[in-house]
Design a protein around this motif. Structure first.
Motif, PDB file in Angstrom:
ATOM      1  N   LEU A 166       0.831  -1.206   0.000  1.00 43.82           N
ATOM      2  CA  LEU A 166       0.000   0.000   0.000  1.00 43.82           C
ATOM      3  C   LEU A 166       0.866   1.258   0.000  1.00 43.82           C
ATOM      4  CD1 LEU A 166      -2.659   1.551   0.264  1.00 43.82           C
ATOM      5  CD2 LEU A 166      -2.600   1.094   2.723  1.00 43.82           C
ATOM      6  N   ALA A 167       1.900   1.276   0.822  1.00 47.30           N
ATOM      7  CA  ALA A 167       2.775   2.451   0.882  1.00 47.30           C
ATOM      8  C   ALA A 167       3.453   2.697  -0.458  1.00 47.30           C
ATOM      9  CB  ALA A 167       3.815   2.267   1.988  1.00 47.30           C
ATOM     10  N   ALA A 168       3.856   1.633  -1.140  1.00 45.49           N
ATOM     11  CA  ALA A 168       4.489   1.788  -2.454  1.00 45.49           C
ATOM     12  C   ALA A 168       3.490   2.318  -3.474  1.00 45.49           C
ATOM     13  CB  ALA A 168       5.066   0.454  -2.919  1.00 45.49           C
ATOM     14  N   CYS A 169       2.243   1.847  -3.395  1.00 42.26           N
ATOM     15  CA  CYS A 169       1.202   2.356  -4.297  1.00 42.26           C
ATOM     16  C   CYS A 169       0.970   3.850  -4.071  1.00 42.26           C
ATOM     17  CB  CYS A 169      -0.097   1.590  -4.096  1.00 42.26           C
ATOM     18  SG  CYS A 169      -0.081  -0.114  -4.683  1.00 42.26           S
ATOM     19  N   GLU A 170       0.926   4.260  -2.810  1.00 43.08           N
ATOM     20  CA  GLU A 170       0.740   5.677  -2.496  1.00 43.08           C
ATOM     21  C   GLU A 170       1.904   6.509  -3.018  1.00 43.08           C
ATOM     22  OE1 GLU A 170      -1.033   6.573   1.562  1.00 43.08           O
ATOM     23  OE2 GLU A 170      -0.476   4.473   1.810  1.00 43.08           O
ATOM     24  N   ALA A 171       3.115   5.995  -2.847  1.00 41.37           N
ATOM     25  CA  ALA A 171       4.291   6.729  -3.328  1.00 41.37           C
ATOM     26  C   ALA A 171       4.250   6.881  -4.848  1.00 41.37           C
ATOM     27  CB  ALA A 171       5.570   6.008  -2.893  1.00 41.37           C
ATOM     28  N   ARG A 172       3.778   5.849  -5.534  1.00 40.39           N
ATOM     29  CA  ARG A 172       3.691   5.942  -7.000  1.00 40.39           C
ATOM     30  C   ARG A 172       2.674   7.001  -7.416  1.00 40.39           C
ATOM     31  NH1 ARG A 172       0.726   3.554 -11.211  1.00 40.39           N
ATOM     32  NH2 ARG A 172       1.890   3.600 -13.201  1.00 40.39           N
ATOM     33  N   ILE A 173       1.563   7.094  -6.695  1.00 43.00           N
ATOM     34  CA  ILE A 173       0.585   8.137  -7.016  1.00 43.00           C
ATOM     35  C   ILE A 173       1.199   9.516  -6.800  1.00 43.00           C
ATOM     36  CG2 ILE A 173      -1.640   9.146  -6.386  1.00 43.00           C
ATOM     37  CD1 ILE A 173      -2.571   6.309  -5.691  1.00 43.00           C
ATOM     38  N   ASP A 174       1.959   9.669  -5.725  1.00 47.46           N
ATOM     39  CA  ASP A 174       2.650  10.948  -5.503  1.00 47.46           C
ATOM     40  C   ASP A 174       3.563  11.276  -6.687  1.00 47.46           C
ATOM     41  OD1 ASP A 174       1.490  11.549  -3.065  1.00 47.46           O
ATOM     42  OD2 ASP A 174       3.068  10.587  -1.895  1.00 47.46           O
ATOM     43  N   ALA A 175       4.273  10.258  -7.183  1.00 48.24           N
ATOM     44  CA  ALA A 175       5.168  10.477  -8.328  1.00 48.24           C
ATOM     45  C   ALA A 175       4.367  10.881  -9.560  1.00 48.24           C
ATOM     46  CB  ALA A 175       5.987   9.213  -8.601  1.00 48.24           C
ATOM     47  N   LEU A 176       3.232  10.231  -9.793  1.00 50.51           N
ATOM     48  CA  LEU A 176       2.393  10.585 -10.943  1.00 50.51           C
ATOM     49  C   LEU A 176       1.879  12.010 -10.835  1.00 50.51           C
ATOM     50  CD1 LEU A 176       0.344   7.262 -11.284  1.00 50.51           C
ATOM     51  CD2 LEU A 176       2.112   8.092 -12.854  1.00 50.51           C
ATOM     52  N   LEU A 177       1.489  12.429  -9.629  1.00 49.98           N
ATOM     53  CA  LEU A 177       1.020  13.796  -9.438  1.00 49.98           C
ATOM     54  C   LEU A 177       2.131  14.801  -9.727  1.00 49.98           C
ATOM     55  CD1 LEU A 177      -1.108  13.333  -6.202  1.00 49.98           C
ATOM     56  CD2 LEU A 177      -1.979  13.987  -8.447  1.00 49.98           C
ATOM     57  N   LEU A 178       3.333  14.506  -9.246  1.00 51.02           N
ATOM     58  CA  LEU A 178       4.452  15.413  -9.489  1.00 51.02           C
ATOM     59  C   LEU A 178       4.784  15.501 -10.972  1.00 51.02           C
ATOM     60  CD1 LEU A 178       6.769  14.486  -6.492  1.00 51.02           C
ATOM     61  CD2 LEU A 178       5.660  16.693  -6.873  1.00 51.02           C
ATOM     62  N   CYS A 179       4.571  14.407 -11.695  1.00 52.83           N
ATOM     63  CA  CYS A 179       4.820  14.401 -13.146  1.00 52.83           C
ATOM     64  C   CYS A 179       3.641  14.962 -13.937  1.00 52.83           C
ATOM     65  CB  CYS A 179       5.100  12.976 -13.623  1.00 52.83           C
ATOM     66  SG  CYS A 179       6.643  12.268 -13.050  1.00 52.83           S
ATOM     67  N   ARG A 180       2.558  15.374 -13.230  1.00 56.72           N
ATOM     68  CA  ARG A 180       1.343  15.901 -13.854  1.00 56.72           C
ATOM     69  C   ARG A 180       0.666  14.861 -14.749  1.00 56.72           C
ATOM     70  NH1 ARG A 180       1.122  21.258 -12.884  1.00 56.72           N
ATOM     71  NH2 ARG A 180      -0.335  21.713 -14.568  1.00 56.72           N
ATOM     72  N   ARG A 181       0.815  13.603 -14.398  1.00 54.52           N
ATOM     73  CA  ARG A 181       0.146  12.511 -15.103  1.00 54.52           C
ATOM     74  C   ARG A 181      -1.147  12.208 -14.329  1.00 54.52           C
ATOM     75  NH1 ARG A 181       5.155   8.406 -15.584  1.00 54.52           N
ATOM     76  NH2 ARG A 181       3.500   6.944 -16.209  1.00 54.52           N
ATOM     77  N   PHE A 182      -2.074  13.174 -14.406  1.00 52.66           N
ATOM     78  CA  PHE A 182      -3.220  13.164 -13.512  1.00 52.66           C
ATOM     79  C   PHE A 182      -4.194  12.033 -13.793  1.00 52.66           C
ATOM     80  CE2 PHE A 182      -2.131  17.851 -13.674  1.00 52.66           C
ATOM     81  CZ  PHE A 182      -1.392  17.815 -12.512  1.00 52.66           C
ATOM     82  N   GLN A 183      -4.415  11.697 -15.059  1.00 52.63           N
ATOM     83  CA  GLN A 183      -5.356  10.619 -15.364  1.00 52.63           C
ATOM     84  C   GLN A 183      -4.855   9.277 -14.833  1.00 52.63           C
ATOM     85  OE1 GLN A 183      -8.429  11.075 -16.490  1.00 52.63           O
ATOM     86  NE2 GLN A 183      -7.947  13.264 -16.439  1.00 52.63           N
ATOM     87  N   GLU A 184      -3.559   9.043 -14.969  1.00 51.21           N
ATOM     88  CA  GLU A 184      -3.011   7.804 -14.415  1.00 51.21           C
ATOM     89  C   GLU A 184      -3.120   7.798 -12.891  1.00 51.21           C
ATOM     90  OE1 GLU A 184       0.806   6.405 -16.252  1.00 51.21           O
ATOM     91  OE2 GLU A 184       0.612   8.307 -17.323  1.00 51.21           O
TER      92      GLU A 184
END
Length: 268
Positions: A166-184
């Motif tokens: 779960l923590a790794a999944c959350e971290a990946r979402i943070d990375a996607l947000l920082l990359c502005r990959r909002f749909q993903e």
């Protein structure tokens, strides 16, 4: 040899599955792999396999299971049972230790990738962090130990692994947000919200992803759904941080500095 715990317990030698088929042998091996390189006492194994009520013959049966596991590993790897007993599945006082190198099982590799990705996120190297986290999460094959009956110790070990996932999944979402990959980020967060209906951080991540993609109403509805669920089921409101994010998103002229810091910088 390759031992895998990020999903069903699985042991392979040169690609060939050598996981014990007998349920109790598989359960013993699962606990030994979960505690690899640490001593697992005979009482702990007996309690795990027989739910705290081992019969008088349990110790003898356990010795038989250990012998069968050693024989299977020896046959699969082309060595002798004595070699396995001396160097792989060793007796340590009133217990056993399964010795594994880091490159022989999946958990250390997963943890190393996640640690690397967290360092990258701290340096704001979000794109590379997302790729590393993607490799880590690709190692997961399902619920840990799902092909083994859980006693108290395997239940605890599965919980630890699930929290790490779960923590790794959350971290990946943070990375996607920082990359502005909002749909993903929306897709990943929706899946987590469904699995964790009271987890505030994943709801906040979904709110930020929706808001940043221009879907403010949907972001606000995520908060309202969370608030109703927590109030009705738990009798508590969302935390101040989640409530603050909601209040900022309500504003027609929101604090963009706050939203950017929260990972919800808008494209508008």
């Amino acid at each position: 040899m390759e031992f895998r715990v990020l999903g069903p317990i699985d042991v392979r030698v040169q690609g060939r599955d050598v996981t014990p088929s007998a349920p109790k042998q598989r359960q013993v091996l699962a606990l030994l792999v979960a505690r690899a390189n640490h001593r697992v006492s005979v009482p702990a194994l007996l309690n795990e396999v027989w739910d705290g009520e081992p019969p008088r013959t349990a110790t003898t049966a356990l010795q038989t299971y250990i012998g069968a596991i050693r024989k299977a590993l020896a046959t699969a790897s082309g060595t002798g049972a004595r070699e396995i007993a001396d160097h792989r599945l060793v007796t340590d006082g009133n217990g056993y230790v399964l010795r594994l190198a880091d490159d022989e099982w999946d958990r250390p590799r997963f943890e190393s990738l996640v640690l690397e990705a967290r360092g990258l996120l701290e340096r704001r190297e979000a794109h590379t962090a997302g790729e590393v986290l993607g490799r880590a999460l690709a190692m997961w094959r399902g619920a840990p130990f799902c092909n083994v009956r859980h006693g108290s110790r395997l239940t605890a070990q599965a919980r630890v692994l699930n929290e790490a996932h779960l923590a790794a999944c959350e971290a990946r979402i943070d990375a996607l947000l920082l990359c502005r990959r909002f749909q993903e980020a929306i897709g990943a967060a929706v899946a987590l919200v469904g699995d964790h209906p009271y987890h505030e951080n994943v709801h906040a991540q979904l709110m930020r992803a929706l808001y940043a993609s221009g879907r403010r109403a949907a972001a606000l509805e995520v908060y309202q759904s969370l608030r109703r669920r927590m109030t009705d089921d738990l009798g508590i409101p969302p935390s101040p941080s989640t409530t603050t994010l909601h209040h900022v998103m309500l504003q027609d002229s929101p604090d963009q500095t706050y939203l950017a810091a929260a990972g919800a910088g808008t494209l508008l």
